[in-house]
Design a protein around this motif. Structure first.
Motif, short mmCIF file in Angstrom:
data_model
loop_
_atom_site.label_atom_id
_atom_site.label_comp_id
_atom_site.label_asym_id
_atom_site.label_seq_id
_atom_site.Cartn_x
_atom_site.Cartn_y
_atom_site.Cartn_z
N ALA A 133 4.79 -8.73 8.83
CA ALA A 133 5.58 -8.76 7.59
C ALA A 133 5.35 -7.53 6.71
O ALA A 133 6.32 -6.96 6.18
CB ALA A 133 5.28 -10.04 6.82
N PRO A 134 4.09 -7.08 6.51
CA PRO A 134 3.90 -5.86 5.70
C PRO A 134 4.58 -4.64 6.31
O PRO A 134 5.14 -3.81 5.59
CB PRO A 134 2.37 -5.70 5.67
N GLU A 135 4.53 -4.52 7.64
CA GLU A 135 5.19 -3.40 8.31
C GLU A 135 6.70 -3.49 8.11
O GLU A 135 7.37 -2.48 7.88
CB GLU A 135 4.85 -3.41 9.80
N LEU A 136 7.24 -4.71 8.21
CA LEU A 136 8.67 -4.89 8.02
C LEU A 136 9.09 -4.48 6.61
O LEU A 136 10.08 -3.77 6.43
CB LEU A 136 9.05 -6.36 8.27
N ALA A 137 8.32 -4.91 5.62
CA ALA A 137 8.64 -4.58 4.23
C ALA A 137 8.60 -3.07 4.00
O ALA A 137 9.53 -2.49 3.42
CB ALA A 137 7.67 -5.28 3.29
N ALA A 138 7.54 -2.41 4.48
CA ALA A 138 7.41 -0.96 4.29
C ALA A 138 8.52 -0.20 5.01
O ALA A 138 9.08 0.76 4.47
CB ALA A 138 6.04 -0.50 4.79
N THR A 139 8.85 -0.64 6.21
CA THR A 139 9.88 0.04 6.99
C THR A 139 11.26 -0.13 6.36
O THR A 139 12.07 0.80 6.32
CB THR A 139 9.89 -0.47 8.44
N LEU A 140 11.55 -1.34 5.86
CA LEU A 140 12.85 -1.58 5.22
C LEU A 140 12.99 -0.75 3.95
O LEU A 140 14.06 -0.17 3.70
CB LEU A 140 13.01 -3.07 4.90
#
Length: 228
Positions: A133-140
């Motif tokens: 989830a943190p990777e998804l948020a940062a990437t988005l």
């Protein structure tokens, strides 16, 4: 991220980081062939992440330009709190992360038992999605801001660190039993990693339809594993 906005790919990523990610994937698949990762195998993985980090730092210093230095200097905020407060916040965050990881694991195991599926399946689905989830948020956020290097580098770097650092440190502490992992999962991991190369190489852009292909593959992967 690619579905939201086509991502421009830097040649350096294709020349070094993506091949290294694929090499790390191949190495992990090879180590897991006997159903476990022993300490000596974990030590090789950990040595790989140490070498990768050192090489990345050296290369960054060699290629750093005055424009890049000025850009980062402007982006770093001035410290407004005492150093002790910053250190305390870091320790608090680490502590909450440890407790959160334990609750995440306990909850995932409970779900696996209630649904009658293996813990490996839950790890491949619910736990993997939760920890990403943190990777998804940062990437988005990076995709919305058109920061292509951050969007792609975050994902590739996370994969490299998960394979070499996380498995390496865990295996050094205690050999990892991987017998519950199906060969299908490992081949999917390797196949998706290899698919990145032609997708990124064509025009050095990861297009929306290519991002949709990855989403479709993941949806199929979930459908394959989900309890029938």
């Amino acid at each position: 991220a690619a579905v939201i906005f086509p991502i421009k790919i830097q040649f350096q990523l294709l020349r070094f980081d993506v091949p290294l990610m694929i090499a790390a994937t191949l190495l992990v698949v090879f180590f897991m062939r006997d159903g476990r990762i022993d300490r000596w195998e974990a030590s090789l993985l950990f040595a790989g992440i140490v070498s990768y980090t050192a090489f990345s730092i050296v290369m960054a210093k060699r290629t750093a330009s005055s424009e890049v230095v000025e850009e980062f200097a402007e982006g770093v905020p001035k410290r407004r709190a005492p150093l002790a407060v910053d250190i305390g916040l870091i320790l608090l965050g680490l502590g909450l992360m440890v407790f959160g990881s334990r609750y995440l694991l306990d909850g995932a195991v409970a779900i696996a038992r209630a649904w009658g599926v293996s813990e490996a399946v839950i790890g491949l689905t619910i736990v993997a999605a939760g920890t990403s989830a943190p990777e998804l948020a940062a990437t988005l956020v990076a995709a919305f801001k058109r920061e292509a290097d951050i969007a792609v580098g975050n994902v590739i770097g996370s994969n490299i660190y998960n394979l070499l650092c996380i498995l390496g440190i865990t295996g050094l502490i205690l050999p990892i039993d991987t017998s519950s992992m199906a060969a299908f999962d490992l081949w999917v991991l390797l196949g998706v990693s290899l698919l990145l190369i032609p997708f990124m190489w064509t025009g050095f852009v990861l297009r929306r339809w290519e991002g949709a292909v990855f989403l479709a593959i993941y949806a199929g992967f979930l459908a394959w594993h989900w309890p029938k």
